[in-house]
Scaffold this motif. Structure first.
Motif: not given
Ligand code: Z5A
Length: 217
Positions: A148-171
């Motif tokens: 279990x990679x434990x990371x604060x939500x905000x940090x994970x979102x920051x890392x993932x923010x450069x993705x293009x279209x958001x999928x059904x969960x990412x929305x």
């Protein structure tokens, strides 16, 4: 994605099932690539796979599950996850383990408890019980170890923010991902031996080293 394989027929049978879990953008994909590189260096046979997906049928369901244009009820989503999983386990995971291969799986049952049980249902006991019934009846093999990679939500979102279209969960909104995080905490409390909690902050090399130590490779 249908699993990639590394084969070394000289290896004795020692299949291990390892799943990687966490909220969005925690670095599972990057980390699995790092573990795979070490397994290749050590000549350990393995497959790399993911959920939802990992078999041709399950990948078809993954398309539906992640499609932001598709709407479905929470129960439909839960059952599709398990339909995909049942096929993936029977046709990919169990055969690989039987051949002595390691299985590196990007998400597995704990994601269902976290996303469907907590993200969708806020930890509702009846929903958690339904999920447990599905696990007990349709998942013949649990992972030997879950990272279990434990990371604060905000940090994970920051890392993932450069993705293009958001999928059904990412929305989903941040509150959804906060509940998902609570779901992973719940899973860890239930099975602290199987689920190894790894602090995923810091550079990739450091996180990889912690995981290699836990996996003893
Ligand atoms: N789902 C579900 O609801 N129920 C279930 O039962 C199952 C799944 C099995 C599948 O999404 C969705 O299905 C998932 C849950 C749901 N939805 N969400 N959200 P997916 O598999 O396509 O996506 P994901 O699992 O969320 O993974 P991800 O967001 O793509 O992230 P990741 O694989 O954990 O991270 P990454 O791609 O390796 O890294 C993200 C970025 O961070 C990337 O630019 C890296 O270079 C960078 N990175 C990685 N590590 C580091 C470190 N240590 N420092 C700095 N930067 C880093």
């Amino acid at each position: 994605m249908v699993p990639t394989t590394c084969t070394d027929s000289s290896q004795p049978a020692q299949g291990k099932f390892i799943s990687f879990e966490g909220t969005e953008g925690v670095g599972k994909t990057t980390l699995i690539a790092g573990v795979a590189k070490i397994l290749i260096e050590k000549g350990i046979d393995f497959i790399q796979t993911r959920e939802p997906g990992g078999s041709p049928f399950a990948e078809t369901l993954r398309g539906l599950l992640l499609d932001p244009a598709v709407t479905m009820t929470d129960d439909s989503e839960l059952l599709l996850m398990f339909s995909a999983r049942s096929d993936h386990v029977a046709t990919v995971i169990l055969p690989a383990l039987a051949q002595g291969k390691w299985v590196l799986c990007d998400r597995f049952i704990d994601s269902t408890l976290a996303y469907q049980g907590f993200g969708r249902a806020s930890g509702d006991e009846q929903v958690l019980a339904k999920i447990q019934i599905l696990i007990d009846n349709f998942v013949p093999k649990l992972p030997d170890t879950t990272i279990w990679l434990d990371l604060p939500i905000s940090e994970g979102m920051q890392r993932a923010k450069n993705r293009g279209t958001l999928d059904r969960f990412e929305q989903e909104q941040i509150a959804f991902f906060e509940r998902v995080y609570q779901g992973f905490e719940y899973c860890h409390r239930q099975q602290p031996k199987r689920i190894q909690r790894i602090n995923a902050s810091g550079d990739m090399a450091g996180v990889l080293q912690k995981v290699l130590t836990v996996l003893d490779i």
